[in-house]
Design a protein around this motif. Structure first.
Motif, PDB file in Angstrom:
ATOM      1  N   ASN A  66      38.351  13.114  31.499  1.00  0.00           N
ATOM      2  CA  ASN A  66      38.381  11.651  31.399  1.00  0.00           C
ATOM      3  C   ASN A  66      39.627  11.040  32.016  1.00  0.00           C
ATOM      4  N   PHE A  67      40.410  11.859  32.649  1.00  0.00           N
ATOM      5  CA  PHE A  67      41.667  11.362  33.208  1.00  0.00           C
ATOM      6  C   PHE A  67      41.486  11.114  34.698  1.00  0.00           C
ATOM      7  N   VAL A 104      41.464   0.455  40.109  1.00  0.00           N
ATOM      8  CA  VAL A 104      40.052   0.084  40.238  1.00  0.00           C
ATOM      9  C   VAL A 104      39.170   1.228  39.722  1.00  0.00           C
ATOM     10  N   ALA A 105      39.528   2.456  40.114  1.00  0.00           N
ATOM     11  CA  ALA A 105      38.721   3.607  39.673  1.00  0.00           C
ATOM     12  C   ALA A 105      38.737   3.709  38.149  1.00  0.00           C
ATOM     13  N   ILE A 106      39.886   3.469  37.552  1.00  0.00           N
ATOM     14  CA  ILE A 106      39.969   3.542  36.089  1.00  0.00           C
ATOM     15  C   ILE A 106      39.094   2.461  35.460  1.00  0.00           C
ATOM     16  N   LEU A 107      39.187   1.250  36.001  1.00  0.00           N
ATOM     17  CA  LEU A 107      38.361   0.156  35.469  1.00  0.00           C
ATOM     18  C   LEU A 107      36.881   0.489  35.564  1.00  0.00           C
ATOM     19  N   GLN A 108      36.484   0.996  36.734  1.00  0.00           N
ATOM     20  CA  GLN A 108      35.066   1.317  36.927  1.00  0.00           C
ATOM     21  C   GLN A 108      34.621   2.389  35.934  1.00  0.00           C
ATOM     22  N   TYR A 109      35.492   3.369  35.765  1.00  0.00           N
ATOM     23  CA  TYR A 109      35.159   4.462  34.861  1.00  0.00           C
ATOM     24  C   TYR A 109      34.993   3.966  33.428  1.00  0.00           C
ATOM     25  N   LYS A 110      35.950   3.142  32.996  1.00  0.00           N
ATOM     26  CA  LYS A 110      35.891   2.649  31.612  1.00  0.00           C
ATOM     27  C   LYS A 110      34.696   1.713  31.437  1.00  0.00           C
ATOM     28  N   ALA A 111      34.431   0.900  32.456  1.00  0.00           N
ATOM     29  CA  ALA A 111      33.311  -0.039  32.364  1.00  0.00           C
ATOM     30  C   ALA A 111      32.006   0.747  32.217  1.00  0.00           C
ATOM     31  N   LYS A 171      28.965   0.871  29.421  1.00  0.00           N
ATOM     32  CA  LYS A 171      27.717   0.334  29.960  1.00  0.00           C
ATOM     33  C   LYS A 171      27.851  -1.106  30.429  1.00  0.00           C
ATOM     34  N   LEU A 172      28.985  -1.386  31.004  1.00  0.00           N
ATOM     35  CA  LEU A 172      29.204  -2.710  31.573  1.00  0.00           C
ATOM     36  C   LEU A 172      29.148  -2.559  33.085  1.00  0.00           C
ATOM     37  N   THR A 173      28.304  -3.360  33.722  1.00  0.00           N
ATOM     38  CA  THR A 173      28.228  -3.249  35.175  1.00  0.00           C
ATOM     39  C   THR A 173      29.296  -4.133  35.803  1.00  0.00           C
ATOM     40  N   LEU A 174      30.163  -3.489  36.549  1.00  0.00           N
ATOM     41  CA  LEU A 174      31.294  -4.212  37.111  1.00  0.00           C
ATOM     42  C   LEU A 174      31.231  -4.090  38.631  1.00  0.00           C
ATOM     43  N   SER A 175      31.148  -5.222  39.315  1.00  0.00           N
ATOM     44  CA  SER A 175      31.094  -5.128  40.774  1.00  0.00           C
ATOM     45  C   SER A 175      32.470  -4.739  41.292  1.00  0.00           C
ATOM     46  N   ARG A 233      46.807   1.094  29.590  1.00  0.00           N
ATOM     47  CA  ARG A 233      46.312   0.651  28.288  1.00  0.00           C
ATOM     48  C   ARG A 233      45.831  -0.806  28.358  1.00  0.00           C
ATOM     49  N   GLN A 234      46.565  -1.616  29.126  1.00  0.00           N
ATOM     50  CA  GLN A 234      46.148  -3.008  29.265  1.00  0.00           C
ATOM     51  C   GLN A 234      44.845  -3.132  30.044  1.00  0.00           C
ATOM     52  N   LEU A 235      44.678  -2.254  31.033  1.00  0.00           N
ATOM     53  CA  LEU A 235      43.417  -2.274  31.784  1.00  0.00           C
ATOM     54  C   LEU A 235      42.267  -1.990  30.829  1.00  0.00           C
ATOM     55  N   GLU A 236      42.509  -1.026  29.967  1.00  0.00           N
ATOM     56  CA  GLU A 236      41.491  -0.660  28.989  1.00  0.00           C
ATOM     57  C   GLU A 236      41.182  -1.817  28.050  1.00  0.00           C
ATOM     58  N   GLY A 237      42.251  -2.469  27.588  1.00  0.00           N
ATOM     59  CA  GLY A 237      42.093  -3.620  26.706  1.00  0.00           C
ATOM     60  C   GLY A 237      41.263  -4.704  27.396  1.00  0.00           C
ATOM     61  N   ALA A 238      41.524  -4.882  28.689  1.00  0.00           N
ATOM     62  CA  ALA A 238      40.808  -5.921  29.433  1.00  0.00           C
ATOM     63  C   ALA A 238      39.315  -5.612  29.471  1.00  0.00           C
ATOM     64  N   ILE A 239      38.997  -4.344  29.756  1.00  0.00           N
ATOM     65  CA  ILE A 239      37.586  -3.973  29.828  1.00  0.00           C
ATOM     66  C   ILE A 239      36.928  -4.114  28.454  1.00  0.00           C
ATOM     67  N   ASN A 240      37.638  -3.716  27.418  1.00  0.00           N
ATOM     68  CA  ASN A 240      37.069  -3.854  26.067  1.00  0.00           C
ATOM     69  C   ASN A 240      36.740  -5.303  25.769  1.00  0.00           C
ATOM     70  N   ARG A 241      37.696  -6.160  26.078  1.00  0.00           N
ATOM     71  CA  ARG A 241      37.502  -7.560  25.755  1.00  0.00           C
ATOM     72  C   ARG A 241      36.364  -8.162  26.588  1.00  0.00           C
ATOM     73  N   LEU A 242      36.384  -7.834  27.869  1.00  0.00           N
ATOM     74  CA  LEU A 242      35.358  -8.367  28.759  1.00  0.00           C
ATOM     75  C   LEU A 242      33.972  -7.905  28.318  1.00  0.00           C
ATOM     76  N   SER A 243      33.898  -6.630  27.979  1.00  0.00           N
ATOM     77  CA  SER A 243      32.601  -6.086  27.609  1.00  0.00           C
ATOM     78  C   SER A 243      32.100  -6.719  26.309  1.00  0.00           C
ATOM     79  N   ALA A 244      32.999  -6.891  25.349  1.00  0.00           N
ATOM     80  CA  ALA A 244      32.583  -7.513  24.085  1.00  0.00           C
ATOM     81  C   ALA A 244      32.095  -8.941  24.334  1.00  0.00           C
ATOM     82  N   TYR A 245      32.836  -9.644  25.138  1.00  0.00           N
ATOM     83  CA  TYR A 245      32.508 -11.044  25.400  1.00  0.00           C
ATOM     84  C   TYR A 245      31.156 -11.156  26.118  1.00  0.00           C
ATOM     85  N   CYS A 246      30.978 -10.317  27.131  1.00  0.00           N
ATOM     86  CA  CYS A 246      29.718 -10.384  27.886  1.00  0.00           C
ATOM     87  C   CYS A 246      28.531 -10.043  26.985  1.00  0.00           C
TER      88      CYS A 246
END
Ligand code: ADP
Ligand code: MG
Length: 439
Positions: free
Chosen positions: A112-113, A274-281, A285-289, A305-318
């Protein structure tokens, strides 16, 4: 409140992932007693994780102090057991006393790294150590800023060893937990037992050694333990927020930590982010262009960690609002997390200018193709500095050096990084050049 923890658990269970629940919430016990209720955690990681990630929710269920931190009486499991039964079992067995259920974070594996130029080297060193503990780099010292993946790699080593080298005795501990252990055993006059236990280990993983600073007595104990393990070729891996030389520790301790391999976890470049964001998204199950991933990665750049936080928040919101992650949605959910753009005066031109004057070559030569050593070497230094100092994509930086490729840049960076570990004079020169660039 009857049972605050239970209420917290009921609230959080439907709101977090199954893995998260299994790993961090389920192992926690709640013990009610007349004078004080206790939240019993299997180890210090769990406590830290809860406080780091659920502080805002915990204060809804538990009282909070003036600073807004939840007031919870935590206790670490194995200590609790010993304290509770002093008379029934005067000499607790060695095993029960130290055997932490090592809860390596299940998602902190090598698989996962996400690799990139900033962490490739250190990841392969970690993998080397995990497959042949005590035989490659010892100790392995990993340093770098917060949220860059140090603990992730440390647990990665742990997972790998537990799965593949079943006969190895491994112990993973935060420096804080080590100190707590030591305090406990000092109080109970059982330090010898603790020492004996540590000496039987094959692998010791120590997280956040910076907390040993200004703890003189503990430092000495740690150093003794460290030496006795290393002398028996037992593997030690240490993480820290600074390189050994910058820690306020004794010279002896610093020298010991520099014995093996000291490697820095760098800040990921744009493509890696970007690769980390895509992976976490994907895992959420969040589709991220690609455009959106780049957009986020350009604005959050110095902490995974902040990138992760961003994806979590975005995914919850969406999910809640039934929206797709468009740029507008990203702006409205994440803008407060965005860091101001890297508005520095530093540019490739400036770096080339400073390197040229330090190493006495012409700027044009640095942008050119000459392979003469007097020119190629400073050019590699300029490339190294550009990669270190600019948050830009590698391709962009490389092309600013008269159209070089991304792999030329990486090669230069690796070569110079390695050289800097042993060449003090070069290190000083690079340091001065860096100051002149930044100044
Ligand atoms: P540190 O110990 O350096 O402060 P952590 O290891 O706690 O950082 O990492 C912070 C978070 O970022 C963790 O959730 C970790 O899984 C994640 N992370 C860091 N680097 C990477 C990476 N290269 N690939 C995937 N996830 C990463
Ligand atoms: Mg950490």
């Amino acid at each position: 409140m009857e049972n605050q923890w239970q209420q917290f658990v009921e609230f959080i269970k439907p709101r977090c992932s199954k893995a998260e629940f299994q790993n961090w919430i389920a192992p926690v016990q709640y013990i009610k007693s007349n004078n004080q209720d206790t939240v019993v955690v299997p180890n210090i990681f769990v406590k830290e994780y809860l406080l780091d990630n659920y502080k805002d929710i915990l204060i809804v269920f538990f009282p909070s102090d003036k600073k807004g931190n939840p007031v919870i009486n935590f206790s670490i499991k194995q200590n609790k057991i010993i304290k509770k039964a002093p008379s029934a079992e005067k000499k607790p067995k060695k095993k029960a006393e130290f055997q932490q259920d090592i809860v390596f974070n299940i998602s902190y594996t090598f698989d996962n790294f996400i690799e990139g130029p900033s962490n490739q080297f250190i990841k392969s060193a970690a993998q080397g150590v995990a497959s042949r503990p005590g035989k490659s780099y010892n100790p392995l010292f990993i340093h770098g800023g917060v949220g860059l993946g140090k603990t992730h790699l440390l647990h990665g080593i742990g997972h790998h060893i537990v799965q593949n080298l079943k006969n190895k005795r491994i112990h993973c501990i935060t420096t804080e937990a080590f100190i707590n252990d030591l305090v406990y055993h000092l109080r109970n006059k059982s330090v010898d037992r603790m020492k004996k236990y540590y000496r039987t280990l094959d692998v010791l993983l120590v997280d956040d050694i910076q907390f040993l600073q200004n703890r003189l007595n503990f430092e000495e104990e740690f150093c003794n333990m460290f030496e006795s393990l290393i002398n028996q070729n037992k593997q030690i891996v240490i993480t820290s927020d600074k390189p050994p030389g910058q820690l306020k520790l004794s010279e002896r301790m610093i020298a010991r930590m520099e014995w093996g391999l000291v490697a820095q976890m760098g800040t990921p470049d744009l493509e890696t982010r970007v690769a980390i964001l895509q992976y976490k998204a994907e895992s959420m199950k969040l589709t991220l262009s690609n455009d959106i991933a780049f957009y986020i990665a350009e604005h959050i750049y110095n902490n995974v960690r902040q990138l992760e936080g961003a994806i979590n928040r975005l995914s919850a919101y969406c999910r809640l609002m039934h929206l797709k992650p468009t740029q507008d949605v990203v702006d409205s959910t994440l803008s407060e997390m965005f860091q101001s753009p890297i508005c520095s005066k530093i540019s490739v031109d400036r770096i080339i200018y400073s390197v040229a004057s330090m190493f006495n070559v012409r700027e044009n030569d640095l942008r050119g193709t000459s392979r003469a050593k007097e020119i190629a070497f400073p050019r590699q230094i300029a490339m190294y500095l550009a990669k270190e100092l600019l948050g830009d994509s590698l391709m962009k930086i490389a092309s600013a050096f008269g159209g070089k490729t991304h792999s030329t840049l990486l090669h230069a960076w690796k070569k110079i990084s390695l050289r800097l570990e042993s060449d003090e004079i070069l290190k000083r020169k690079v340091q001065i050049t860096k100051q002149s660039i930044e100044g």
